[in-house]
Motif scaffolding. Structure first.
Motif, PDB file in Angstrom:
ATOM      1  N   THR A 164       0.882  -1.143   0.089  1.00  0.00           N
ATOM      2  CA  THR A 164       0.106  -0.157  -0.017  1.00  0.00           C
ATOM      3  C   THR A 164       0.998   1.279  -0.215  1.00  0.00           C
ATOM      4  O   THR A 164       0.391   2.511   0.012  1.00  0.00           O
ATOM      5  N   GLY A 165       2.090   1.038   0.099  1.00  0.00           N
ATOM      6  CA  GLY A 165       2.963   2.391  -0.146  1.00  0.00           C
ATOM      7  C   GLY A 165       3.769   2.903   1.216  1.00  0.00           C
ATOM      8  O   GLY A 165       4.726   3.647   1.343  1.00  0.00           O
ATOM      9  N   SER A 166       3.083   2.412   2.311  1.00  0.00           N
ATOM     10  CA  SER A 166       3.502   2.673   3.619  1.00  0.00           C
ATOM     11  C   SER A 166       3.397   1.691   4.716  1.00  0.00           C
ATOM     12  O   SER A 166       2.264   0.940   4.280  1.00  0.00           O
ATOM     13  N   GLY A 167       3.684   1.760   5.939  1.00  0.00           N
ATOM     14  CA  GLY A 167       3.286   0.894   7.061  1.00  0.00           C
ATOM     15  C   GLY A 167       3.906   1.259   8.210  1.00  0.00           C
ATOM     16  O   GLY A 167       4.236   2.483   8.421  1.00  0.00           O
ATOM     17  N   LYS A 168       3.854   0.186   9.149  1.00  0.00           N
ATOM     18  CA  LYS A 168       4.373   0.434  10.367  1.00  0.00           C
ATOM     19  C   LYS A 168       5.687   0.729  10.617  1.00  0.00           C
ATOM     20  O   LYS A 168       6.295   1.303  11.669  1.00  0.00           O
ATOM     21  N   GLY A 169       6.575   0.115   9.520  1.00  0.00           N
ATOM     22  CA  GLY A 169       8.100   0.222   9.690  1.00  0.00           C
ATOM     23  C   GLY A 169       8.686  -0.926  10.521  1.00  0.00           C
ATOM     24  O   GLY A 169       7.719  -2.068  10.711  1.00  0.00           O
ATOM     25  N   PHE A 170       9.886  -0.951  10.824  1.00  0.00           N
ATOM     26  CA  PHE A 170      10.484  -2.078  11.665  1.00  0.00           C
ATOM     27  C   PHE A 170      11.420  -1.766  12.725  1.00  0.00           C
ATOM     28  O   PHE A 170      12.230  -0.604  12.684  1.00  0.00           O
ATOM     29  N   THR A 171      11.165  -2.415  13.918  1.00  0.00           N
ATOM     30  CA  THR A 171      12.012  -2.296  14.957  1.00  0.00           C
ATOM     31  C   THR A 171      12.557  -3.573  15.599  1.00  0.00           C
ATOM     32  O   THR A 171      11.844  -4.396  15.324  1.00  0.00           O
ATOM     33  N   THR A 172      13.638  -3.259  16.128  1.00  0.00           N
ATOM     34  CA  THR A 172      14.103  -4.728  16.919  1.00  0.00           C
ATOM     35  C   THR A 172      14.123  -4.301  18.561  1.00  0.00           C
ATOM     36  O   THR A 172      13.915  -3.294  18.788  1.00  0.00           O
ATOM     37  N   GLY A 173      14.405  -5.341  19.111  1.00  0.00           N
ATOM     38  CA  GLY A 173      14.942  -5.194  20.557  1.00  0.00           C
ATOM     39  C   GLY A 173      13.506  -4.804  21.482  1.00  0.00           C
ATOM     40  O   GLY A 173      13.584  -4.058  22.519  1.00  0.00           O
ATOM     41  N   ARG A 174      12.360  -5.447  20.975  1.00  0.00           N
ATOM     42  CA  ARG A 174      11.133  -5.356  21.604  1.00  0.00           C
ATOM     43  C   ARG A 174      11.168  -6.059  22.859  1.00  0.00           C
ATOM     44  O   ARG A 174      10.317  -5.919  23.814  1.00  0.00           O
ATOM     45  N   TRP A 175      12.104  -7.118  23.067  1.00  0.00           N
ATOM     46  CA  TRP A 175      12.145  -7.675  24.180  1.00  0.00           C
ATOM     47  C   TRP A 175      13.558  -8.436  24.260  1.00  0.00           C
ATOM     48  O   TRP A 175      14.311  -8.232  22.997  1.00  0.00           O
ATOM     49  N   HIS A 176      13.965  -8.897  25.284  1.00  0.00           N
ATOM     50  CA  HIS A 176      15.500  -9.421  25.006  1.00  0.00           C
ATOM     51  C   HIS A 176      15.641 -10.528  25.763  1.00  0.00           C
ATOM     52  O   HIS A 176      14.962 -11.172  26.542  1.00  0.00           O
ATOM     53  N   SER A 177      16.832 -11.444  25.466  1.00  0.00           N
ATOM     54  CA  SER A 177      17.040 -12.740  25.980  1.00  0.00           C
ATOM     55  C   SER A 177      17.680 -12.660  27.378  1.00  0.00           C
ATOM     56  O   SER A 177      18.205 -11.739  27.992  1.00  0.00           O
ATOM     57  N   ARG A 178      17.140 -13.581  28.076  1.00  0.00           N
ATOM     58  CA  ARG A 178      17.276 -13.913  29.521  1.00  0.00           C
ATOM     59  C   ARG A 178      18.746 -13.722  29.929  1.00  0.00           C
ATOM     60  O   ARG A 178      19.067 -12.735  31.000  1.00  0.00           O
ATOM     61  N   VAL A 179      19.478 -14.281  29.447  1.00  0.00           N
ATOM     62  CA  VAL A 179      20.860 -14.517  29.991  1.00  0.00           C
ATOM     63  C   VAL A 179      21.936 -13.441  29.429  1.00  0.00           C
ATOM     64  O   VAL A 179      22.347 -12.744  30.147  1.00  0.00           O
ATOM     65  N   ARG A 180      21.964 -13.372  27.982  1.00  0.00           N
ATOM     66  CA  ARG A 180      22.981 -12.321  27.580  1.00  0.00           C
ATOM     67  C   ARG A 180      22.307 -11.023  27.322  1.00  0.00           C
ATOM     68  O   ARG A 180      22.915 -10.130  26.923  1.00  0.00           O
ATOM     69  N   GLY A 181      21.086 -10.951  27.485  1.00  0.00           N
ATOM     70  CA  GLY A 181      20.190  -9.852  27.254  1.00  0.00           C
ATOM     71  C   GLY A 181      20.647  -9.312  25.854  1.00  0.00           C
ATOM     72  O   GLY A 181      20.450  -8.068  25.486  1.00  0.00           O
ATOM     73  N   LEU A 182      20.341 -10.023  24.698  1.00  0.00           N
ATOM     74  CA  LEU A 182      20.479  -9.923  23.503  1.00  0.00           C
ATOM     75  C   LEU A 182      18.965  -9.546  22.996  1.00  0.00           C
ATOM     76  O   LEU A 182      18.171  -9.976  23.143  1.00  0.00           O
ATOM     77  N   PRO A 183      19.148  -8.298  22.186  1.00  0.00           N
ATOM     78  CA  PRO A 183      17.968  -8.004  21.616  1.00  0.00           C
ATOM     79  C   PRO A 183      17.108  -8.891  20.548  1.00  0.00           C
ATOM     80  O   PRO A 183      17.635  -9.843  19.902  1.00  0.00           O
ATOM     81  N   GLU A 184      15.886  -8.994  20.768  1.00  0.00           N
ATOM     82  CA  GLU A 184      14.982  -9.727  19.743  1.00  0.00           C
ATOM     83  C   GLU A 184      14.793  -9.051  18.587  1.00  0.00           C
ATOM     84  O   GLU A 184      15.011  -7.660  18.444  1.00  0.00           O
ATOM     85  N   VAL A 185      14.928  -9.870  17.395  1.00  0.00           N
ATOM     86  CA  VAL A 185      15.171  -9.508  15.815  1.00  0.00           C
ATOM     87  C   VAL A 185      14.263 -10.135  15.195  1.00  0.00           C
ATOM     88  O   VAL A 185      14.250 -11.585  15.225  1.00  0.00           O
TER      89      VAL A 185
END
Ligand SMILES: Nc1nc2c(c(=O)[nH]1)N[C@H]1C(S)=C(S)[C@@H](COP(=O)(O)OP(=O)(O)OC[C@H]3O[C@@H](n4cnc5c(=O)[nH]c(N)nc54)[C@H](O)[C@@H]3O)O[C@H]1N2
Ligand SMILES: Nc1nc2c(c(=O)[nH]1)N[C@H]1C(S)=C(S)[C@@H](COP(=O)(O)OP(=O)(O)OC[C@H]3O[C@@H](n4cnc5c(=O)[nH]c(N)nc54)[C@H](O)[C@@H]3O)O[C@H]1N2
Ligand code: SF4
Ligand SMILES: [Mo]
Length: 706
Positions: free
Chosen positions: A340-361
């Motif tokens: 449709t030519g536009s949208g919500k876009g993209f982000t990472t890091g909405r949550w993080h891993s328990r042990v190393r704190g790595l961002p969700e992608v």
């Protein structure tokens, strides 16, 4: 004796095959000359599909661990056991206690393409992992940030281009990746024949590099500097010309700003490519009437994978080559809706891993941290694992650690046809039927084609009694996760009701095709067993964009924030040997080594060493080297090769079939060594969580055993 048409499911090239069937076995494989897309191309892997299909080591029925060994069980028993154990673990410890790993062949099957999503959703676990984080996640992140969609990936319009710059890709061997291009070698040769050219950037003179107009032997992991210097030169020499994209791009000035420190002179020594050569390359790209830049594994599974993947597209945009014929274009698959030519876009890091704190992608965690999540006690610890079409015990960095961790989970179930290095740790293995007995449509790879095409094939051979389709296996697991038990109504799980002459998968595909841009139906594809050509790629900007601005975001903030790390790395001193990977035409990741025709002859799993390095290090061709990294060591057979750049050694992945307790007769006789005993689980591209598989610091010495 009869023939049947299908599509090869082994690599991304989607070659049309004509199978000879006797009884219910494949006794011959030929490239389908009438295939609308591949025109008869076939490689040795596809040619051995019959042997793979009838491999005597393939599991024909589910097995469950009883004491120290595996015993055959009925499907009903297997699913009941899985339900009992997974439900108990989820009940006691919550959904995150069950991890999922989806491996590479998941994206090569219609069942995987349709049901991985529902399975993941029903599992509801944040501990979700796939092969993407040992592969292409940087490409997804770059696309997400630039265009708003992680699958919005441009492909070189190879048949109409005049100039291609290929970095860290060997399509003569891999047959293309995130670039569905059957007979890539033939198409690259045709490009040269019509007066065009292609240049390959690779620390090794690969088969593709050997066929190129020019080969630049770059220092591993430094493409990011080369690409930034090319951007720098385009601005410096006033060669930036967005052409038709001019009204569709934000952030041009920001890109220029970021590139300023990276002059060709500043990066030349670090990349091992002269400044004049870098300038010439930028000018050649800008001057070509139609051109495209493309990067693959050597640009993604590296320290700056996301920035490098972004830069590939930045160069295409700056030279006006994105989204135009002969440039890098967005396919329009038959099974996805128009944008449709536009949208919500993209982000990472909405949550993080328990042990190393790595961002969700993209909703997943980096698979390098799966071992951490299994080993580390506490709430949210992974206690059970489901693997589908994956062999992480060989495919993932620091695999000695992961392999040990797999043996400690309370319960593991694997959907896999083999008892291999990974599934030997499972409590239950659920084997899908072989390729001859499944329907095929490439939901994934028809999205990256160099022409718009569509093709569906029904199973060449019906299921044997006692076989269960992979779609049913995945949906039974979905039902179990959804709390509906092993006998859930599978149609209802995917929103279907009523009767149909079509199978469940066919109904779902039919619906996708009908709402797609060509308004096709399954019947249209059933009428065209050689596939349907929907024409050359067409321009799609702005319709394809899903950014909030409706424009290409050329200078996304997360990328800009990572460039200082690139600059710091440019100034770091470097020395010592580095390890890179490679692929071979007769091998496919970790799982084709059990096919005798593919492993016979010269050993494929060797350590390639440059002749000068071999002499300096005291290594002889055919001798054994000890290779040591931060995490481990292996003893590998040396192959002295002038194809390797000095200071760089190469080992392929997917080998190391010497583990006890597998059922892989041929692979065990050709074990090779596992390169992922050397790659480091702590080394990731932070923006994408993707492992650094290329550019690993190692020490190489003659083996003491020699
Ligand atoms: N060092 C290093 N490591 C790498 C790479 C590298 O270049 N260097 N490459 C990485 C890349 S790009 C990838 S994609 C990964 C691949 O790594 P994985 O995702 O682990 O996949 P494969 O090694 O392809 O293993 C495939 C598994 O699926 C099973 N299988 C085959 N067909 C089917 C089927 O139809 N259904 C099901 N359910 N199972 C099936 C096989 O038996 C096997 O167990 O490896 C990565 N690891
Ligand atoms: N025959 C065969 N085909 C395959 C596969 C297979 O295992 N075998 N696997 C399939 C899969 S899962 C994938 S993801 C694709 C991968 O597809 P490709 O990426 O095309 O395959 P590779 O052969 O890994 O090519 C990567 C190249 O990058 C080079 N390289 C390593 N480090 C660097 C670096 O730092 N910079 C640069 N510029 N180059 C570098 C390597 O020498 C190698 O030639 O192939 C697919 N097709
Ligand atoms: S190139 Fe890929 S798709 Fe084509 S026959 Fe070979 S393995 Fe199969
Ligand atoms: Mo891959």
């Amino acid at each position: 004796m009869r023939t049947a048409l299908t599509t090869c499911p082994l690599c991304e090239a989607t070659c049309g095959l004509e199978l000879t069937i006797e009884g219910d076995r494949i006794t011959g494989v030929r490239g389908d000359r009438q295939d609308a897309f591949s025109g008869g191309f076939l490689c040795p892997k596809g040619a051995s599909l019959g042997a793979l299909d009838s491999d005597p080591d393939r599991l024909r029925e589910p097995v469950a661990r009883r004491g120290g060994s595996f015993e055959a069980v009925s499907w009903a028993e297997a699913f009941a056991l899985v339900d009992e154990r997974l439900s108990a673990i989820i009940g006691a410890h919550g959904r995150d206690a069950v991890a999922l790993y989806l491996g590479n062949p998941t994206v090569h099957s219609l069942a995987g393409g349709l049901y991985a999503g529902p399975l993941r959703k029903a599992a509801g676990s944040r501990n979700f992992f796939t092969a993407a984080t040992v592969d292409q996640m940087p490409r997804h992140v770059a696309s997400g940030l630039l265009y708003g969609g992680i699958f919005t990936i441009p492909v070189p319009d190879i048949d109409r281009t005049d100039f291609l710059l290929l970095l860290g890709a060997d399509p003569f061997t891999s047959n293309g990746s995130l670039w569905t291009v059957p007979d890539a070698p033939g198409r690259l040769k045709a490009l040269r024949k019509r007066g065009g050219a292609f240049v390959v950037v690779d620390p090794r003179r690969s088969r593709t590099a050997a066929a190129a107009d020019r080969h630049l032997a770059i220092v591993p992991g430094t493409d990011v500097f080369l690409l930034l210097a090319m951007v720098n030169e385009l601005f410096a020499a006033s060669l930036v010309d967005l052409k038709a994209l001019a009204g569709h791009v934000n952030g041009l000035a920001g890109v220029r700003e970021l590139s300023l420190p990276f002059t060709p002179e500043a990066v030349a020594a670090r990349c091992g490519i002269e400044a004049g050569e870098i300038r010439a390359l930028a000018h050649q790209l800008a001057a070509a009437p139609r051109a495209a830049v493309y990067g693959r594994l050597g640009t993604t599974t590296v320290e700056f994978g996301t920035v490098a993947s972004w830069l590939v597209d930045v160069l295409n945009v700056l030279t006006g080559n994105l989204d135009r014929p002969g440039g890098a274009m967005f396919p329009m698959p038959a099974h996805t809706r128009r944008g449709t030519g536009s949208g919500k876009g993209f982000t990472t890091g909405r949550w993080h891993s328990r042990v190393r704190g790595l961002p969700e992608v993209a909703g997943e965690f980096p698979v390098v941290t799966l071992a951490d999540e299994i080993e580390t006690a506490g709430p949210g610890q992974v206690r059970a694992l489901v693997t589908v079409a994956g062999n992480p015990a060989l495919s993932v960095p620091n695999s000695a650690r992961l392999d040990a961790a797999l043996s400690t989970v309370d319960f593991m179930v694997s959907v896999d046809p083999y008892l291999n290095e990974t599934t030997r740790h499972a409590d239950v293995i659920l084997p899908p039927p072989p390729p001859s007995r499944r329907a095929h449509y490439d939901l994934a790879f028809l999205s990256f084609t160099v022409r718009n095409v569509a093709k569906y094939s029904r199973a060449a051979v019906p299921l044997r009694p006692g076989e269960v389709d992979e779609g049913e296996i995945l949906l039974r697991l979905t039902g179990i996760f959804a709390g509906l038990g092993p006998d859930a109504d599978l149609d209802a799980l995917v929103g279907l009701s009523g009767e149909s002459e079509y199978s469940r998968e066919e109904r779902l595909l039919d619906a996708k095709l009908r709402s797609g841009p060509y308004g096709l139906s399954l019947a249209d594809l059933l009428d065209r067993p050689h596939g349907l050509d929907l024409g050359p790629l067409t321009s799609r900007v702005p319709e394809v964009l899903r950014t909030p601005s409706g424009r290409i975001e050329l200078c996304p903030e997360p990328i800009a924030a990572d460039v200082p790390r690139v600059l710091a790395a440019l100034r770091e001193p470097v020395d010592g040997m580095v390890l890179i990977g490679r692929r071979h035409l007769r091998s496919n990741n970790s799982w084709l080594h059990n096919v005798p025709a593919l492993v016979k002859g010269k050993q494929l799993c060797t350590l390639l060493v440059n002749p000068g390095d071999a002499e300096r290090l005291g290594l002889a061709d055919g001798g054994t080297a000890r290779v040591t990294s931060r995490v481990g060591e292996v003893e590998a057979t040396v192959e002295v090769s002038a194809d390797m750049a000095a200071g760089v050694v190469s080992l392929p992945h997917g080998w190391g079939h010497d583990r006890p307790g597998t059922r892989l007769t041929t692979a065990r006789a050709h074990p090779g060594v596992n390169v992922n005993l050397l790659t480091d689980d702590l080394a990731v591209d932070p923006l994408s969580g993707t492992a650094v598989l290329n550019g690993v610091h190692v020490r190489v010495t003659p083996s003491a055993a020699q």
